[in-house]
Design a protein around this motif. Structure first.
Motif, PDB file in Angstrom:
ATOM      1  N   THR A   1     -59.863 -47.999 -40.611  1.00 18.57           N
ATOM      2  CA  THR A   1     -60.245 -46.657 -41.039  1.00 18.57           C
ATOM      3  C   THR A   1     -59.758 -46.461 -42.469  1.00 18.57           C
ATOM      4  O   THR A   1     -58.925 -47.216 -42.975  1.00 18.57           O
ATOM      5  N   ARG A   2     -60.262 -45.415 -43.121  1.00 19.74           N
ATOM      6  CA  ARG A   2     -59.869 -45.179 -44.505  1.00 19.74           C
ATOM      7  C   ARG A   2     -58.364 -44.915 -44.616  1.00 19.74           C
ATOM      8  O   ARG A   2     -57.719 -45.376 -45.554  1.00 19.74           O
ATOM      9  N   SER A   3     -57.800 -44.205 -43.665  1.00 20.09           N
ATOM     10  CA  SER A   3     -56.363 -43.932 -43.727  1.00 20.09           C
ATOM     11  C   SER A   3     -55.556 -45.220 -43.551  1.00 20.09           C
ATOM     12  O   SER A   3     -54.534 -45.423 -44.218  1.00 20.09           O
ATOM     13  N   MET A   4     -56.015 -46.109 -42.663  1.00 19.01           N
ATOM     14  CA  MET A   4     -55.322 -47.383 -42.486  1.00 19.01           C
ATOM     15  C   MET A   4     -55.460 -48.249 -43.727  1.00 19.01           C
ATOM     16  O   MET A   4     -54.526 -48.972 -44.106  1.00 19.01           O
ATOM     17  N   GLN A   5     -56.600 -48.170 -44.390  1.00 15.54           N
ATOM     18  CA  GLN A   5     -56.790 -48.907 -45.634  1.00 15.54           C
ATOM     19  C   GLN A   5     -55.796 -48.446 -46.697  1.00 15.54           C
ATOM     20  O   GLN A   5     -55.282 -49.266 -47.471  1.00 15.54           O
ATOM     21  N   ARG A   6     -55.510 -47.148 -46.730  1.00 17.19           N
ATOM     22  CA  ARG A   6     -54.537 -46.645 -47.707  1.00 17.19           C
ATOM     23  C   ARG A   6     -53.162 -47.228 -47.449  1.00 17.19           C
ATOM     24  O   ARG A   6     -52.435 -47.577 -48.387  1.00 17.19           O
ATOM     25  N   VAL A   7     -52.797 -47.342 -46.177  1.00 20.20           N
ATOM     26  CA  VAL A   7     -51.510 -47.945 -45.843  1.00 20.20           C
ATOM     27  C   VAL A   7     -51.492 -49.412 -46.282  1.00 20.20           C
ATOM     28  O   VAL A   7     -50.536 -49.871 -46.926  1.00 20.20           O
TER      29      VAL A   7
ATOM     30  N   VAL B   1     -49.515 -45.493 -39.614  1.00 18.30           N
ATOM     31  CA  VAL B   1     -48.710 -46.597 -40.151  1.00 18.30           C
ATOM     32  C   VAL B   1     -48.433 -47.629 -39.053  1.00 18.30           C
ATOM     33  O   VAL B   1     -48.580 -48.837 -39.260  1.00 18.30           O
ATOM     34  N   VAL B   2     -48.051 -47.160 -37.892  1.00 25.74           N
ATOM     35  CA  VAL B   2     -47.750 -48.068 -36.777  1.00 25.74           C
ATOM     36  C   VAL B   2     -49.011 -48.803 -36.331  1.00 25.74           C
ATOM     37  O   VAL B   2     -48.983 -50.018 -36.079  1.00 25.74           O
ATOM     38  N   ARG B   3     -50.147 -48.089 -36.254  1.00 18.49           N
ATOM     39  CA  ARG B   3     -51.406 -48.743 -35.864  1.00 18.49           C
ATOM     40  C   ARG B   3     -51.804 -49.804 -36.872  1.00 18.49           C
ATOM     41  O   ARG B   3     -52.301 -50.872 -36.499  1.00 18.49           O
TER      42      ARG B   3
ATOM     43  N   PRO C   1     -44.963 -54.424 -52.087  1.00 15.09           N
ATOM     44  CA  PRO C   1     -44.277 -54.904 -50.874  1.00 15.09           C
ATOM     45  C   PRO C   1     -42.773 -54.668 -50.907  1.00 15.09           C
ATOM     46  O   PRO C   1     -42.179 -54.307 -49.896  1.00 15.09           O
ATOM     47  N   ALA C   2     -42.145 -54.865 -52.069  1.00 17.03           N
ATOM     48  CA  ALA C   2     -40.694 -54.669 -52.154  1.00 17.03           C
ATOM     49  C   ALA C   2     -40.326 -53.207 -51.927  1.00 17.03           C
ATOM     50  O   ALA C   2     -39.368 -52.899 -51.205  1.00 17.03           O
ATOM     51  N   GLY C   3     -41.077 -52.295 -52.535  1.00 15.67           N
ATOM     52  CA  GLY C   3     -40.805 -50.873 -52.368  1.00 15.67           C
ATOM     53  C   GLY C   3     -41.031 -50.410 -50.952  1.00 15.67           C
ATOM     54  O   GLY C   3     -40.227 -49.646 -50.388  1.00 15.67           O
ATOM     55  N   CYS C   4     -42.126 -50.899 -50.343  1.00 18.64           N
ATOM     56  CA  CYS C   4     -42.445 -50.477 -48.973  1.00 18.64           C
ATOM     57  C   CYS C   4     -41.439 -51.023 -47.972  1.00 18.64           C
ATOM     58  O   CYS C   4     -41.219 -50.426 -46.920  1.00 18.64           O
ATOM     59  N   ALA C   5     -40.824 -52.161 -48.296  1.00 18.18           N
ATOM     60  CA  ALA C   5     -39.819 -52.730 -47.394  1.00 18.18           C
ATOM     61  C   ALA C   5     -38.607 -51.815 -47.263  1.00 18.18           C
ATOM     62  O   ALA C   5     -37.847 -51.915 -46.295  1.00 18.18           O
ATOM     63  N   GLN C   6     -38.445 -50.901 -48.232  1.00 16.09           N
ATOM     64  CA  GLN C   6     -37.315 -49.983 -48.210  1.00 16.09           C
ATOM     65  C   GLN C   6     -37.641 -48.648 -47.538  1.00 16.09           C
ATOM     66  O   GLN C   6     -36.762 -47.817 -47.341  1.00 16.09           O
ATOM     67  N   LEU C   7     -38.910 -48.453 -47.178  1.00 13.15           N
ATOM     68  CA  LEU C   7     -39.335 -47.158 -46.659  1.00 13.15           C
ATOM     69  C   LEU C   7     -39.291 -47.105 -45.140  1.00 13.15           C
ATOM     70  O   LEU C   7     -39.646 -48.072 -44.462  1.00 13.15           O
TER      71      LEU C   7
ATOM     72  N   LEU D   1     -43.251 -43.950 -45.526  1.00 13.36           N
ATOM     73  CA  LEU D   1     -44.500 -44.614 -45.881  1.00 13.36           C
ATOM     74  C   LEU D   1     -45.698 -43.741 -45.523  1.00 13.36           C
ATOM     75  O   LEU D   1     -46.687 -43.685 -46.261  1.00 13.36           O
ATOM     76  N   ALA D   2     -45.601 -43.030 -44.410  1.00 13.00           N
ATOM     77  CA  ALA D   2     -46.676 -42.111 -44.029  1.00 13.00           C
ATOM     78  C   ALA D   2     -46.835 -41.016 -45.078  1.00 13.00           C
ATOM     79  O   ALA D   2     -47.957 -40.661 -45.465  1.00 13.00           O
ATOM     80  N   GLN D   3     -45.724 -40.502 -45.559  1.00 19.44           N
ATOM     81  CA  GLN D   3     -45.773 -39.459 -46.591  1.00 19.44           C
ATOM     82  C   GLN D   3     -46.335 -40.018 -47.890  1.00 19.44           C
ATOM     83  O   GLN D   3     -47.140 -39.370 -48.564  1.00 19.44           O
ATOM     84  N   ARG D   4     -45.935 -41.222 -48.251  1.00 20.44           N
ATOM     85  CA  ARG D   4     -46.394 -41.829 -49.505  1.00 20.44           C
ATOM     86  C   ARG D   4     -47.899 -42.091 -49.478  1.00 20.44           C
ATOM     87  O   ARG D   4     -48.577 -41.973 -50.511  1.00 20.44           O
ATOM     88  N   THR D   5     -48.444 -42.428 -48.327  1.00 23.81           N
ATOM     89  CA  THR D   5     -49.869 -42.757 -48.231  1.00 23.81           C
ATOM     90  C   THR D   5     -50.720 -41.569 -47.790  1.00 23.81           C
ATOM     91  O   THR D   5     -51.945 -41.693 -47.692  1.00 23.81           O
ATOM     92  N   GLY D   6     -50.079 -40.436 -47.518  1.00 23.63           N
ATOM     93  CA  GLY D   6     -50.836 -39.278 -47.074  1.00 23.63           C
ATOM     94  C   GLY D   6     -51.461 -39.471 -45.711  1.00 23.63           C
ATOM     95  O   GLY D   6     -52.543 -38.952 -45.416  1.00 23.63           O
ATOM     96  N   THR D   7     -50.776 -40.249 -44.866  1.00 26.87           N
ATOM     97  CA  THR D   7     -51.273 -40.501 -43.515  1.00 26.87           C
ATOM     98  C   THR D   7     -50.232 -40.016 -42.519  1.00 26.87           C
ATOM     99  O   THR D   7     -49.366 -39.218 -42.850  1.00 26.87           O
TER     100      THR D   7
END
Length: 302
Positions: free
Chosen positions: A31-37, A67-69, A45-51, A56-62
């Motif tokens: 889905t478009r929201s999953m694509q954003r994630v 995020v889990v899916r 990748p380094a930044g997301c490893a710290q989230l 991460l949900a807040q950063r991607t607007g999802t």
């Protein structure tokens, strides 16, 4: 989106290359929201490893659920496992691992750069295809090809070249095989197939009508059917007893998807051929020797 994923995870990057391959393959199903994630993870990748999952949900607007899916669709039990893979890749990058080359080719690129970019892209296509190939499906496909009364292979455009390559290989080890690129001839011959015969459809998109239709006819008449395509949920797969997937082609203006997709298809064909030759070695080895000798005699007599 696809452009953002190129070159992010180099080969053998401690889990990063496998993640990148999965993203490229599964992107059309997201889905478009999953694509954003996925885009955010690939881009940093380094930044997301710290989230945390919430961050991460807040950063991607999802949402956290999205995020889990996304993590599960990419093959991880949960978001924590995805974070661990990202952290491993980030650590390797920090240790000085070279950045991957992107395969985008500009109209003014020097030929040396063109060679380097194409070589990298070919290597990545092969790695992605090997990583995603279902060995169980491959083994089943080898079994039916090795015992088939005859094998018909369908492909159009660039896939027709791959179909011819598979047929030539099977003929060299003494098996009966035919390649069909004419859609009318493909359907009329598919009508003659029965149980004990095999039909193979090769289509990167999996939606080529001229390939799907003869496979459907062969399927309806009892032949065992195989599909070589980039997606297990492609239209051609509904008429395939066994599906062998290739990596999703990385397309650019100067390099159509047909060029990239052919690399993965040829790897699958080579795997099929070697597997069949192994299963039929007592018959295949003498047939190969005879074909080599016949060709050598032809060249000597010129």
């Amino acid at each position: 989106m696809a452009h953002a994923l190129k070159g992010i995870f180099p080969p053998h990057a401690g889990g990063g290359s496998g993640l990148a391959a999965k993203v490229r393959t599964l992107l059309p199903t997201m889905t478009r929201s999953m694509q954003r994630v996925a885009e955010t993870v690939a881009g940093d990748p380094a930044g997301c490893a710290q989230l945390t999952v919430t961050a991460l949900a807040q950063r991607t607007g999802t949402s956290e659920a999205t995020v889990v899916r996304t993590a599960r669709l990419l093959g991880y039990p949960g978001y924590r496992d995805l974070r661990l893979a990202l952290a491993a890749f980030a650590a390797q990058q920090a240790a000085g691992a070279p950045a991957a080359v992107t395969a985008d080719i500009a109209v003014d690129d020097p030929l040396a750069d063109v060679v380097a970019k194409l070589a990298h892209d070919e290597q990545q296509t092969l790695a992605d295809t090997a990583d995603g190939l279902d060995i169980g499906q491959l083994d089943a496909a080898v079994t039916v090809l090795a015992t088939a009364r005859r094998t018909d292979v369908y492909g159009v455009g660039a896939s027709a070249l791959v179909a011819q390559d598979l047929v030539q290989k099977l003929l060299r080890i003494g098996l009966v095989a035919h390649a069909h690129s004419d859609p009318h001839l493909a359907v009329t011959t598919a009508v003659q197939l029965r149980a004990g015969d095999v039909a193979v459809a090769i289509s990167h998109s999996g939606s080529t009508t001229d390939v799907i239709e003869p496979l459907r006819v062969a399927f309806d008449h009892g032949a065992t059917t195989l599909a070589i395509t980039a997606r297990t949920d492609a239209a051609v797969a509904q008429y395939a007893d066994h599906v062998l997937t290739t990596s999703t082609a990385r397309e650019s203006e100067l390099r159509p998807a047909a060029m990239s997709s052919r690399t993965g298809q040829l790897l699958v064909v080579d795997c099929l051929f070697i597997g069949v030759a192994q299963r039929t070695y007592d018959h295949a080895a003498p047939a190969l020797s005879a074909s080599y000798e016949a060709l050598a005699h032809r060249h000597r007599s010129r």
